[in-house]
Scaffold this motif. Structure first.
Motif, mmCIF file in Angstrom:
data_model
loop_
_atom_site.group_PDB
_atom_site.id
_atom_site.type_symbol
_atom_site.label_atom_id
_atom_site.label_comp_id
_atom_site.label_asym_id
_atom_site.label_seq_id
_atom_site.Cartn_x
_atom_site.Cartn_y
_atom_site.Cartn_z
ATOM 1 N N TYR A 19 0.822 -1.215 0.000
ATOM 2 C CA TYR A 19 0.000 0.000 0.000
ATOM 3 C C TYR A 19 0.852 1.260 0.000
ATOM 4 C CZ TYR A 19 -3.626 -3.329 1.403
ATOM 5 O OH TYR A 19 -4.493 -4.381 1.463
ATOM 6 N N SER B 9 -2.811 1.154 5.800
ATOM 7 C CA SER B 9 -3.828 0.359 5.109
ATOM 8 C C SER B 9 -3.693 -1.129 5.424
ATOM 9 C CB SER B 9 -3.726 0.564 3.595
ATOM 10 O OG SER B 9 -4.287 1.804 3.219
ATOM 11 N N LEU C 293 -6.181 -3.860 8.630
ATOM 12 C CA LEU C 293 -7.161 -4.952 8.629
ATOM 13 C C LEU C 293 -6.526 -6.298 8.298
ATOM 14 C CD1 LEU C 293 -9.165 -2.647 9.023
ATOM 15 C CD2 LEU C 293 -10.673 -3.725 7.359
ATOM 16 N N ARG D 97 -6.223 -9.646 10.729
ATOM 17 C CA ARG D 97 -6.722 -10.969 10.344
ATOM 18 C C ARG D 97 -5.628 -12.013 10.528
ATOM 19 N NH1 ARG D 97 -8.108 -9.913 5.719
ATOM 20 N NH2 ARG D 97 -10.351 -9.637 5.961
ATOM 21 N N TYR E 208 -15.271 -4.021 13.700
ATOM 22 C CA TYR E 208 -15.627 -5.019 12.690
ATOM 23 C C TYR E 208 -16.053 -6.333 13.340
ATOM 24 C CZ TYR E 208 -13.229 -1.691 9.646
ATOM 25 O OH TYR E 208 -12.843 -0.545 8.972
ATOM 26 N N ASP E 209 -17.120 -6.926 12.772
ATOM 27 C CA ASP E 209 -17.703 -8.117 13.387
ATOM 28 C C ASP E 209 -16.857 -9.367 13.247
ATOM 29 O OD1 ASP E 209 -19.849 -6.655 14.218
ATOM 30 O OD2 ASP E 209 -21.097 -7.137 12.463
ATOM 31 N N MET E 210 -15.942 -9.397 12.269
ATOM 32 C CA MET E 210 -15.224 -10.654 12.029
ATOM 33 C C MET E 210 -14.015 -10.855 12.937
ATOM 34 S SD MET E 210 -15.466 -11.037 7.909
ATOM 35 C CE MET E 210 -14.669 -12.649 7.880
ATOM 36 N N TYR E 211 -13.674 -9.812 13.689
ATOM 37 C CA TYR E 211 -12.559 -9.980 14.636
ATOM 38 C C TYR E 211 -13.113 -10.439 15.975
ATOM 39 C CZ TYR E 211 -9.950 -7.313 11.170
ATOM 40 O OH TYR E 211 -9.372 -6.877 10.014
ATOM 41 N N TYR F 90 -19.767 -21.069 3.057
ATOM 42 C CA TYR F 90 -21.222 -20.995 3.059
ATOM 43 C C TYR F 90 -21.844 -22.354 2.773
ATOM 44 C CZ TYR F 90 -21.165 -15.851 3.044
ATOM 45 O OH TYR F 90 -21.000 -14.532 3.362
ATOM 46 N N PHE G 47 -7.997 -0.831 -6.363
ATOM 47 C CA PHE G 47 -8.264 -1.595 -5.146
ATOM 48 C C PHE G 47 -9.657 -2.192 -5.243
ATOM 49 C CE2 PHE G 47 -5.100 1.523 -3.950
ATOM 50 C CZ PHE G 47 -4.218 0.783 -3.165
ATOM 51 N N TYR H 93 -12.287 -3.724 -2.897
ATOM 52 C CA TYR H 93 -12.626 -3.923 -1.485
ATOM 53 C C TYR H 93 -13.751 -4.945 -1.412
ATOM 54 C CZ TYR H 93 -13.705 -2.737 3.408
ATOM 55 O OH TYR H 93 -13.899 -2.779 4.768
ATOM 56 N N ARG I 20 -16.054 -7.752 0.622
ATOM 57 C CA ARG I 20 -16.488 -7.971 2.008
ATOM 58 C C ARG I 20 -15.813 -9.214 2.565
ATOM 59 N NH1 ARG I 20 -22.770 -9.618 3.044
ATOM 60 N NH2 ARG I 20 -21.969 -9.943 5.152
ATOM 61 N N GLY I 21 -15.429 -9.157 3.808
ATOM 62 C CA GLY I 21 -14.614 -10.201 4.426
ATOM 63 C C GLY I 21 -15.254 -11.576 4.423
ATOM 64 N N TYR J 48 -16.943 -12.981 2.155
ATOM 65 C CA TYR J 48 -16.875 -13.639 0.851
ATOM 66 C C TYR J 48 -15.512 -14.293 0.647
ATOM 67 C CZ TYR J 48 -21.237 -11.456 -0.858
ATOM 68 O OH TYR J 48 -22.540 -11.082 -1.055
ATOM 69 N N VAL K 244 -5.061 -4.539 -6.336
ATOM 70 C CA VAL K 244 -4.928 -5.087 -4.986
ATOM 71 C C VAL K 244 -6.296 -5.538 -4.486
ATOM 72 C CG1 VAL K 244 -4.279 -4.595 -2.597
ATOM 73 C CG2 VAL K 244 -2.980 -3.569 -4.491
ATOM 74 N N LEU K 245 -6.376 -6.788 -4.042
ATOM 75 C CA LEU K 245 -7.612 -7.289 -3.426
ATOM 76 C C LEU K 245 -7.538 -6.996 -1.934
ATOM 77 C CD1 LEU K 245 -8.017 -10.790 -5.124
ATOM 78 C CD2 LEU K 245 -9.043 -8.604 -5.777
ATOM 79 N N HIS K 246 -8.492 -6.253 -1.441
ATOM 80 C CA HIS K 246 -8.490 -5.871 -0.023
ATOM 81 C C HIS K 246 -9.757 -6.400 0.634
ATOM 82 C CE1 HIS K 246 -7.155 -3.231 3.316
ATOM 83 N NE2 HIS K 246 -8.445 -3.214 3.599
ATOM 84 N N ARG K 247 -9.584 -7.245 1.639
ATOM 85 C CA ARG K 247 -10.757 -7.851 2.289
ATOM 86 C C ARG K 247 -11.264 -7.011 3.441
ATOM 87 N NH1 ARG K 247 -9.519 -13.833 3.834
ATOM 88 N NH2 ARG K 247 -11.785 -13.827 4.146
ATOM 89 N N GLY K 248 -12.572 -6.833 3.488
ATOM 90 C CA GLY K 248 -13.206 -6.168 4.624
ATOM 91 C C GLY K 248 -13.207 -7.103 5.824
ATOM 92 N N ALA K 249 -13.899 -6.697 6.891
ATOM 93 C CA ALA K 249 -13.861 -7.518 8.101
ATOM 94 C C ALA K 249 -15.202 -7.544 8.826
ATOM 95 C CB ALA K 249 -12.762 -7.027 9.037
ATOM 96 N N CYS L 277 -19.224 -0.118 5.644
ATOM 97 C CA CYS L 277 -18.065 0.031 4.753
ATOM 98 C C CYS L 277 -18.461 -0.070 3.286
ATOM 99 C CB CYS L 277 -16.985 -0.979 5.099
ATOM 100 S SG CYS L 277 -16.212 -0.616 6.680
ATOM 101 N N SER M 163 -11.915 2.653 5.776
ATOM 102 C CA SER M 163 -11.572 1.269 6.100
ATOM 103 C C SER M 163 -10.352 0.819 5.298
ATOM 104 C CB SER M 163 -12.769 0.362 5.804
ATOM 105 O OG SER M 163 -12.471 -0.969 6.142
ATOM 106 N N LEU M 164 -10.330 1.199 4.030
ATOM 107 C CA LEU M 164 -9.214 0.839 3.160
ATOM 108 C C LEU M 164 -7.928 1.522 3.633
ATOM 109 C CD1 LEU M 164 -8.138 -0.566 0.664
ATOM 110 C CD2 LEU M 164 -9.288 1.126 -0.756
#
Ligand SMILES: Cc1cc2nc3c(=O)[nH]c(=O)nc-3n(C[C@H](O)[C@H](O)[C@H](O)COP(=O)(O)O)c2cc1C
Ligand code: SF4
Ligand code: FES
Lengths: 159, 439, 729
Positions: free
Chosen positions: A19, A24, A27, A31, A66-69, A139, B121, B123, B125-126, B128, B154-159, B164, B173-174
């Protein structure tokens, strides 16, 4: 620093390089740490902060958005049942209850053996094939209440 | 009888096109070659002429947005693809990434050429994970085939945060921060990612670009309902229908055709009660409104919106108060907490709706609920607050009697509603001993 | 810079003319119209538009707009709640939403009476609440540090405090946690908010959520007085008000001087005041009594005894100044000793040079710099905390900030500095000849010629320059360092706690010490005269910019102040000396301040113009520590020790228990390579040795520190030498 953290540190440096502004990498770094530590423990935050030149407070602040953490320990397996409108309309609550009785825990809890954490999530993005259940982030679509015992059995065997 | 028309999903009618070879087989990357022979400005013009509008929800003319980008700032220009798809009922971008990942990448490269940008970029969603893996593999193939032409993707995953999806929150977020929206101005086209000019577009929007270049703007513009609703949309059909799923249709097909002809109608001989035509944040339509064509203009006339193109069908077992509660719970849970009306208002809405559903509310509280919605509408930093207030207000407006019954004698469904007792997620981080969870 | 074009804006039918780009809130204020705000605070950076209290109607825009995010554009027509029903409704809505979860405990809230939320609710708020459901509840109040309490129920989530922490102080410690209605303000793992500027969040909080533990329940707004003065604990001299009640200082708050402090204070200046009431404060003169140790004596006897010692000393007197005396005190002392006794010798903690007057500029000019070079090995925050905030702001504004250990620039750096019209040099270390060497450097690079450039020396004491000038003005003859010293006069707590001064005392036959605390003088002085604090004095300080600022007596000291008894003593030597600061200043002013009147030094003191450059007398070039050797040559043997005096140290801080947590931990900072070579990790206990001495400390590995060096705070460095061995214990 033990060997494991070292590699975490180095991996995070690699991500930062992707980045223009290295913050950046926050996140992805969180993870990674979660995968290493199982959850984001205070120590996990400290090592991420060290690798990112941020404060542990900053990393915690971001993660908690964030919900995934996971800011508390979770089971080895994660079962997430979508209970948003589309899924709910086609029986998400029954699916959830099936998991609750099969696993003997309520949503948000982890089985006593620390194997499985069950929780509800908002729209997972599979509404047309509801109810959507994510098992360790994969899923299953659609899931009906009667499919639940098999899934739980599979998890128990998979340990 | 309405039929699907494959444009964005072209070539993937039978099975997913996840191999570069198969995609090229189906004519993939010819548009990119064509575009690269054109002047950037020409490509932007094509997009303008095609009448393409944003598929993320705001339906803003894509070419116009591209033309707003600040020039000669000495800063790089960025393209950011919004793959955070989280609007309840929506799962079309996922289908696109799953079935035609290369088309999305091709769209990125063409758009990058058009706006003279070297860094893209995506972005995503995490949640997926599979789609991320597919996209990553596709990107590797494209890189391997030397098609990137100096552009970095760049593939950036959310969380896990619906907000977002809002473009400025996505940028925050990015940038590695909490995903809270920014005030506008400055708009992203002037100062977006890293305070540089940035173009933000939805997955479906970008995945449409190759087809526009391939067919030519004129041809594409003929599809659907020109001039305002040209082209196809991938509609996500869900809820109480026989065949839920994604259907790519030219705009203008009616809700009835989608639900009955393609969707197979309502299962179990049930009656249709209501339809949410554009994701949970748009006003609801009643059963007698389903002959409205799926295009921006007709939807507006019917008092709703196409939004993200997510159609949620409800049969006669659905309690509208419970629907309101569940929808409000979602927005309360997803409110970023930055601005007061959204943060406090959505929570208050939930509390009032709980009381109404429990039959403990008074007439005054129904009015109060409407007033709270009204006090959220148009006062928030970003549209999320409106997204909570608008639909709930519409439920009361269209199903007032049902709400009244709740006040007088509790839920008329007597426990038979499909949404009975649905457990909404609570904040995943409230293990904090001093943070309470609304009962 | 050309003056920005001015634009006409119409607000509530009133037309105002302001500079283009002026914030709408300020524009409205200029028209005498209030746009209420909570989250808006320009000092925290760009507006965030979070609280939505400032909603206004703008002609041509259908939706209500957050006024705080708008700037004045020509022809703009704005309607606030005062003339627009829509805006009024929006404002009322926001206020109701804020109050939905805000407790109604104003009567017991420290903010009560000075609370923006309380005032606005009174002005615009709904009569009674329509909220009938449970409010958000939290444990309350919880300490986020020994000095700050947080009441989360009162928090309205305006994010001022967290923005200060991340965007101004850049300490990243006070943060928001969770999302939406669950959001709350917190620190990591509830650890203490330990940072030099934490206290500012108390003043920033628009409600009673963040409060001072020192001030809790101490006073109600109508019982207090706020006395304007300046902080006397470092050479910045932040403008402050001391809140007093029944003759006691209850808190110190900022009194925004935009050129000096911008309304920020460091925690030392804010929280150290309770040292006035320390247990070992000296209330009566003391004299050494054979065998019985010390005995109190009356003031009359004390004056007699002092006179006696002074006559004994005659010309063989040396005065050790602290650099914390007001200019009036220093002058009075100087006049008495120099004109009364011909005792001209004084020692100061460090030299001071006038040469920097050619580079004079307000501290605020740092913020506009394009390049800032910090010279020396001491942390700016330790010497002059607020300067650190100005440097951070400069960096955020895009300035390049360079740190060099000594005034040896590379050619490339020299060129960039001399080429720039907005270059600032800052000397943060010892051995600067009181700015002389900095002035020479600045002159060589041509900074004195450019108004946008500046050079600041960060002295170790609050009024070093003022005290030195005043002492110099008090007599003509040069000093003749007497050998042996008969009488040593120790003026002030800093001098009394200075090892070098103690060493001098060894040689002196007699010692008179002026100090506030038993701990400092008892045991080695023959006569101890009680001292006062900057909060108890009338007088003037000259800060590091060269700005003369007014100290006001915020409370009556428990002892007569220095001027009072100096005047008495002066009589005995036929020296004319007034006991009043104003009169002493008038006399001194005629000599060195161009006759400026005492009153002219206003509430917010102006800065004198630049003086033409005059080369300083060759400064005694003290040894500059050599640059650390490159790691290569560094065998696992010795490291070069950097001792430093932390911000939170010294006689005042040591006497404030609430500040103990801020003091330097017993830690040695090691460079990453050096630590690795010794298999030392952060947290390990290590023993640090230099011939004879050995100290056990915890290690902290720092990626910033130059290899070959190690840092230890003065108070933990015992008498370690410059070269130390470090091994894992
Ligand atoms: C609360 C909120 C959520 C949103 N979520 C999404 C989303 O998940 N995906 C998306 O493409 N756009 C989303 N949007 C719209 C984006 O802000 C933005 O308008 C869009 O990505 C622009 O791309 P487009 O012009 O191609 O539609 C959201 C907007 C709001 C206010
Ligand atoms: S504690 Fe005070 S300053 Fe901080 S967010 Fe809450 S109200 Fe604002
Ligand atoms: S509602 Fe369940 S996946 Fe969307």
């Amino acid at each position: 620093m033990n060997a494991q953290e070292k590699t975490l540190y180095d991996e995070i440096q690699e991500i930062r390089a992707l980045y223009p502004v290295s913050r950046s990498a926050t996140l992805p770094a969180l993870r990674l740490a979660q995968e290493r530590y199982g959850w984001l423990s205070p120590d996990a935050f400290r090592s991420v902060a060290d690798a990112l030149d941020e404060t542990p407070a900053y990393c915690m602040s971001v993660a908690s958005f964030y919900d995934m953490y996971h800011l508390k320990p979770v089971g080895r397996h994660l079962v997430e049942v979508c209970t948003n409108v589309s899924c709910a309309l086609v029986g998400a609550q029954q699916v959830l209850e099936a998991f609750q009785s099969e696993l003997g825990v309520h949503a948000g809890e982890t089985t006593e053996d620390g194997e499985v954490t069950l929780r509800t999530v908002e729209c997972a993005g599979g509404c047309g094939w509801g109810t959507v259940v994510a098992v360790d982030h994969r899923y299953r679509e659609p899931v009906r209440a009667e499919d639940v015992p098999a899934i739980v059995e599979e998890l128990r065997r998979g340990r | 009888m309405a039929a699907e028309q494959f444009v964005v999903l072209a070539g993937a009618e039978e099975h997913a096109l996840t191999k570069l070879a198969d995609y090229r087989e189906a004519g993939g990357f010819e548009a990119l070659a064509k575009a690269r022979l054109m002047e950037p400005a020409q490509v932007v013009q094509e997009i303008l002429d095609s009448g393409l509008r944003g598929r993320g929800g705001a339906f803003f003319p894509t070419g116009r947005k591209a033309s707003f980008l600040a020039k000669g700032t000495g800063k790089p220009t960025y393209l950011v693809v919004n793959a955070d798809e989280s609007e309840p009922g929506t799962f079309k971008d996922r289908e696109i990434m799953f079935r035609v990942p290369h088309r999305l990448i091709e769209g990125c490269l063409i758009t990058a050429h058009a706006i003279e940008c070297e860094r893209v970029f995506i972005y995503i969603r995490g949640e997926y994970l599979t789609e991320f893996e597919i996209l990553r593999a596709a990107l590797e193939e494209v890189r391997g085939a030397d098609l990137l032409g100096g552009v970095t993707v760049v593939l950036h995953r959310g969380a896990g945060a619906y907000i977002c999806g809002e473009e400025t929150a996505l940028l925050e977020s990015l940038e590695g921060k909490r995903g809270q929206p920014r005030t506008k101005p400055p708009f992203p086209a002037i100062a977006g990612l890293y305070a540089s000019p940035s173009l933000i577009n939805n997955v479906e929007t970008i995945a449409t670009v190759p087809k526009i270049v391939e067919l030519g703007a004129k041809e594409y513009a003929k599809i659907g309902v020109p001039p305002d609703s040209s082209g196809t949309r991938v509609f996500s059909l869900s809820g109480n229908v026989v065949n839920g799923g994604n259907y790519e249709l030219p705009m203008g097909v009616t809700l009835r055709e989608l639900i009955y002809d393609l969707g197979g109608g309502i299962p179990g001989g049930r009656q249709l009660k209501a339809v949410i035509p554009g994701g949970s944040s748009v006003p609801v339509l009643t059963a007698d409104q389903i002959d409205v064509p799926l295009d921006a203009h007709s939807m507006a006339e019917a008092g709703s919106m196409l939004g993200s193109g997510a159609i949620i069908v409800m049969d006669d077992r659905c309690c509208m108060v419970q629907l309101g509660l569940r929808v409000a719970q979602f927005y309360m849970h997803e409110s970023c907490g930055k601005c007061t009306p959204c943060r406090e208002g959505t929570r208050w809405m939930v509390q009032i709706l709980e009381a109404i559903e429990a039959g403990t509310a008074s007439e005054g509280e129904l009015e109060l609920l409407l007033d709270v919605c009204d006090r959220i509408l148009g006062k928030c930093l970003c549209p999320l607050g409106d997204a909570a207030a608008m639909p709930v207000a519409s439920y009361i407006d269209k199903f007032r009697i049902e709400f009244q019954e709740h006040l007088e004698s509790g839920c008329p469904m007597r426990g038979e509603s499909t949404l009975e007792h649905v457990l909404a997620p609570v904040d995943q981080h409230t293990h904090d001993p001093v943070a309470e969870v609304p009962a | 810079m050309s003056a920005p074009e001015s634009v006409k804006v119409t607000i509530d039918d009133r037309e105002v003319e302001v500079a283009k780009g002026t914030g709408l809130v300020e524009t409205a204020a200029a028209a005498g119209i209030e746009i209420p705000v909570f989250c808006y605070e320009p000092r925290l950076g760009p507006a965030v538009g979070a609280c939505r209290m400032c909603l206004v109607e703008v002609e041509g825009i259908p939706k209500l707009q957050a006024g705080c995010t708008l700037t004045a554009q020509d022809g703009m027509v704005v309607r606030t709640a005062q003339s627009s029903a829509k805006a009024a409704e929006g404002q009322e809505a926001t206020l109701e939403f804020i109050l939905v979860n805000h407790p109604l405990d104003c009567p017991v809230c420290d903010k009560g009476g000075e609370c923006p939320l309380q005032d606005l609710t009174f002005k615009y708020g709904p009569g009674q609440t329509r909220m009938t459901f449970p409010k958000r509840t939290f444990d309350k109040p919880i300490p986020i540090s020994p000095t700050i309490a947080l009441d989360r129920e009162r928090c309205i989530l305006c994010y001022r405090c967290t923005r200060f922490s991340s965007d101004v102080a850049e300490d990243g410690q006070l943060v928001a946690r969770n999302r939406g209605a669950q959001s709350l303000i917190t620190t990591f793992e509830d650890e203490a908010y330990r940072a030099p500027f934490s206290g500012n969040v108390i003043e920033l909080c628009p409600v009673g959520a963040l409060t001072s533990t020192q001030y809790r329940f101490e006073a109600r707004p109508w019982e207090i007085q706020n006395v304007p003065t300046v902080c006397g604990l470092c050479p910045v001299g932040c403008n402050v008000s001391a809140t007093t009640r029944e003759g006691k200082v209850k808190r110190v708050i900022s009194r925004n001087h935009p050129e000096v402090d911008q309304g920020w204070l460091c925690d030392k200046g804010r929280f150290a005041f309770p040292y006035l009431y320390a247990g070992d404060r000296i209330l009566d003169p003391l004299e050494r009594v054979r065998r019985r140790g010390f005995g109190e004596l009356s003031w009359d006897d004390a004056i007699d005894r002092a006179e006696e010692l002074l006559r004994k000393g005659k010309g063989r007197i040396v005065t050790a100044l602290s650099g914390s005396e007001t200019v009036e005190q220093a002058y009075a002392l100087g006049k008495l000793l120099r004109q009364g006794l011909g005792a001209h010798s004084a020692v100061l903690p460090e030299a001071t040079s006038f040469a920097l007057d050619a580079f004079r500029a307000p501290l605020s000019s740092i913020a506009d710099a394009e390049i800032v070079v910090v010279i020396g090995d001491e942390a700016v925050a330790d010497r002059a905390p607020i300067v650190d905030l100005w440097i951070k702001q400069a960096r955020r504004n895009g300035a390049e900030v360079v740190r060099v250990p000594e005034p040896k620039f590379g050619l490339e750096l020299e060129q960039r500095v001399s080429a720039s019209d907005r270059a600032v040099l800052i000397w943060s270390g010892r051995a600067g000849g009181g700015g002389a060497r900095l002035a020479e450097l600045g002159h060589r690079l041509g900074l004195d010629g450019k108004p946008g450039c500046a050079a600041f020396n960060l002295p170790a004491t609050p009024n070093a320059r003022g005290a030195a000038d005043a002492w110099a003005a008090a007599g003509e003859a040069d000093e003749e360092n007497p050998e042996p010293i008969c009488l040593l006069i120790v003026s002030g707590d800093e001098a009394a706690s200075d090892p070098a001064v103690r060493a001098l005392a060894e040689q002196a036959e007699y010692v008179i010490a002026i100090t506030m605390f038993h701990g400092l003088a008892v045991g080695w002085a023959d006569l101890v005269l009680p001292g006062t604090s900057y909060l108890e004095r009338d007088g003037s300080y000259l800060n590091l910019e060269g700005r003369l600022q007014r100290l006001r007596r915020t409370v009556i000291p428990p002892v007569p102040d220095e001027l009072a008894w100096l005047a008495k003593l002066a009589e005995r030597f036929e020296v004319e000396l007034s006991p009043h600061a104003s009169a002493v200043f008038a006399e001194l002013s005629g000599l060195i301040y161009g006759g400026m009147a005492f009153g002219e030094v206003g509430e917010r003191a102006p800065l004198a113009d630049r003086a033409p450059y005059e080369p300083p007398p060759p400064a005694p070039v003290a040894p500059v520590p050599p640059a650390a050797a490159p790691p290569g040559e560094h065998f696992v043997g010795t490291l070069t020790l950097q001792r430093y005096r932390p911000l939170f140290s010294g006689p005042a801080v040591e006497r404030v228990p609430e500040l103990a947590f801020q003091r330097a931990e017993s830690v040695i900072e090691l460079a990453a390579d050096d630590a690795e070579r010794r298999q030392i990790a952060t947290g390990d206990t290590v023993s640090v040795r230099s011939n004879g001495t050995s100290v056990e400390l915890r290690a902290r590995v720092s990626r910033a520190l130059a290899a070959g060096t190690a840092r230890i705070a003065e108070e933990h460095a015992a008498d370690l030498h410059r070269e130390v061995e470090v091994v894992k214990a």
